[in-house]
Design a protein around this motif. Sequence first.
Motif: not given
Length: 396
Positions: A29-38, A68-73
Amino acid sequence: MTATPAAARAGADACPGALQTHPAADGALARVRVPGGLLTAAKLRALAAAARALGDGALELTSRGNVQLRGLAPEAEADLGDRLAATGLLPSATHERVRNVLASALTGRTGGHLDARPWVRGLDAALCGDPALAALPGRYLATLDDGRGDVTGLGGDVGLLALSPETVALTLAGADSGLRATPDRAVALALAATRAFLDERGAQGGTAWRLAELNEGPTRVAARLDLTAAGGLRRAEVPADGLPRAGVPGPVGSAVQDDGRVALVGVVPLGRLSADQADLLARVTAEVQLTPWRSVVVPDLAEDAVDDVAVALHRTGVVFDAESPWTRVTACAGRPGCAKSLADVRADAARAVATGALPAGGARQHWAGCARRCGRPRGEVVDVVATGTGYLIGEA
């Protein structure tokens, strides 16, 4: 909620990022930060493409307006990092986990005392530009509230709250610090408070994940800030009373912007946005804003385009009805994504919504696969916790 003492944190913060992934039952699972949600349309398309090529084909919206992106190799991290860097979603490999910045929904378009988007850009650039701030815990959170009071109550370690078009309050762990700045000096004040938090964290052992976990954290962090009347920084004679609490829920539906155009705000059920939905969003607007209520703002629409956009998104499952039960239901990943979960809570919650069988009279509720209650939103929430043989409702 009682803060956990810093001494109780035995291990380092393992909060996932885009490069430091978390091993889950269904893959990394990867979490990508998106400041301000923008997110610009180009960035949204890049995330959708990454979800298709590397993950399970969907994006998960988090309670901090991140993705978040799930199911990554296991070997997908490098490819994901390259994709994110190429489109500006990974401006700093060293600071990527600490770019947790919430901003008021619809800011700069309607409501509020000012536009918080310049604060988002300024604070994010300053965080990434200071090598020392890479040491912040991954759970650090900044809240940038334009005065409407929607994100101040969401538990930020450091926050800005516009009290008027000319005056901004600094909040620490959700409480008024008594420190004030003019809007143009507000980012500098938030940055100074962030450095003071890191310094105080180090002085108290360096294990705390949140400012509220420090012994007398807000008081000691405020005391570290050396302010004078120069530069628009000052101390208030009387701290503000009754700061806004966590909004329940965020805005849903349509809003006329100050420029006459229209913004749509749609809830994404259980925060799961398919790559196809993301591509559709990228086709109808130049920028979206993800909110901490797992909804998405689709702004800047011409009045004659609103109905067509709303219908197209509604057909994919996006909810624009403020009375929909989907505005009150959240869930953790559950089975099969989490090995600790005792149930497929997302499927069970969706079935309860579809059949009108939500517990607790349909009150705001969070479905969890185990007693950890991952992803539980702030505020008054009924817990629906899987036991393996059913669910406990509202049990602590």
